[in-house]
Design a protein around this motif. Sequence first.
Motif, short mmCIF file in Angstrom:
data_model
loop_
_atom_site.label_atom_id
_atom_site.label_comp_id
_atom_site.label_asym_id
_atom_site.label_seq_id
_atom_site.Cartn_x
_atom_site.Cartn_y
_atom_site.Cartn_z
N VAL A 12 0.87 -1.17 0.00
CA VAL A 12 0.00 0.00 0.00
C VAL A 12 0.90 1.22 0.00
O VAL A 12 1.72 1.39 0.92
N LYS A 13 0.80 2.03 -1.04
CA LYS A 13 1.58 3.26 -1.14
C LYS A 13 0.67 4.40 -0.69
O LYS A 13 -0.38 4.61 -1.28
N THR A 14 1.06 5.10 0.33
CA THR A 14 0.18 6.11 0.92
C THR A 14 0.36 7.50 0.34
O THR A 14 -0.29 8.43 0.79
N ASN A 15 1.23 7.65 -0.62
CA ASN A 15 1.57 8.97 -1.13
C ASN A 15 1.53 8.96 -2.65
O ASN A 15 2.17 8.13 -3.29
N TRP A 38 -9.64 4.03 -0.60
CA TRP A 38 -9.94 4.57 0.72
C TRP A 38 -10.20 3.40 1.65
O TRP A 38 -11.01 2.52 1.35
N ARG A 41 -10.29 3.63 8.75
CA ARG A 41 -9.18 4.01 9.62
C ARG A 41 -8.85 2.89 10.62
O ARG A 41 -7.69 2.63 10.91
N PHE A 44 -6.60 0.44 8.94
CA PHE A 44 -5.27 1.03 8.74
C PHE A 44 -4.47 1.00 10.04
O PHE A 44 -3.30 0.63 10.07
N GLN A 107 5.27 3.24 3.29
CA GLN A 107 4.61 2.22 2.49
C GLN A 107 4.43 1.00 3.39
O GLN A 107 5.25 0.72 4.25
N GLU A 166 -3.77 15.43 -0.77
CA GLU A 166 -3.38 14.56 0.33
C GLU A 166 -3.42 15.35 1.64
O GLU A 166 -3.24 16.56 1.64
N PHE A 169 -1.70 12.25 7.83
CA PHE A 169 -2.43 11.35 8.71
C PHE A 169 -2.03 11.71 10.13
O PHE A 169 -0.87 11.61 10.50
#
Length: 186
Positions: A12-15, A38, A41, A44, A107, A166, A169
């Motif tokens: 999972v690439k968060t950016n 998406w 939370r 995640f 990541q 973005e 978080f």
Amino acid sequence: CDGYSVTRMTWVKTNFLWMMYRSGWAKKHSQQIILGIWLKRSFFEEVLRHAKSTQANERVGKNVAYSQEEAEDKKSSRLHINEPCRFQWDPDHLPDGKNHVYRRAIQIGIKGELARRYASADRGVSPILKIIDVTPFVREQRLLMDKMKRRDKTQIHKTDLMVAKERTFSHLSRDIAHKINLSDCK
């Protein structure tokens, strides 16, 4: 998906810009489709609680001294290939692919039961709230990038280039912040 395997690590690439760097703006082999996903939370945070760092001796990009116990734990966690989750901090990137000086991107790799839940078609099990195919958007932006590269590399930040919106978080619990090596979590 027939080719999906819960025994392989799903990353999972968060950016967005890190993903553009990694995928070559959706041009690299087996990386031509870019999805925006998406997640709940709670899922995640569960993933982060289970994650082991792939980077011994690194805390958010800064080399630090670990206690002997922490160093051994970090070293042994790299050897446990059956861990359900891994994380690593990588440089965030600018649109032209250069490293962002002040930011890092996390990541996260998942497999096993967490990957099974992640990929579940059962909406009661899956943590996925929404998926959108951003590939057409990425291709449009790649065309702009290509035009900019041909014109003048110094103008790369003064264009009509768009990137995904973005947010940082925030508001992680202290235990998760410590686990993923964040020192300035609010």
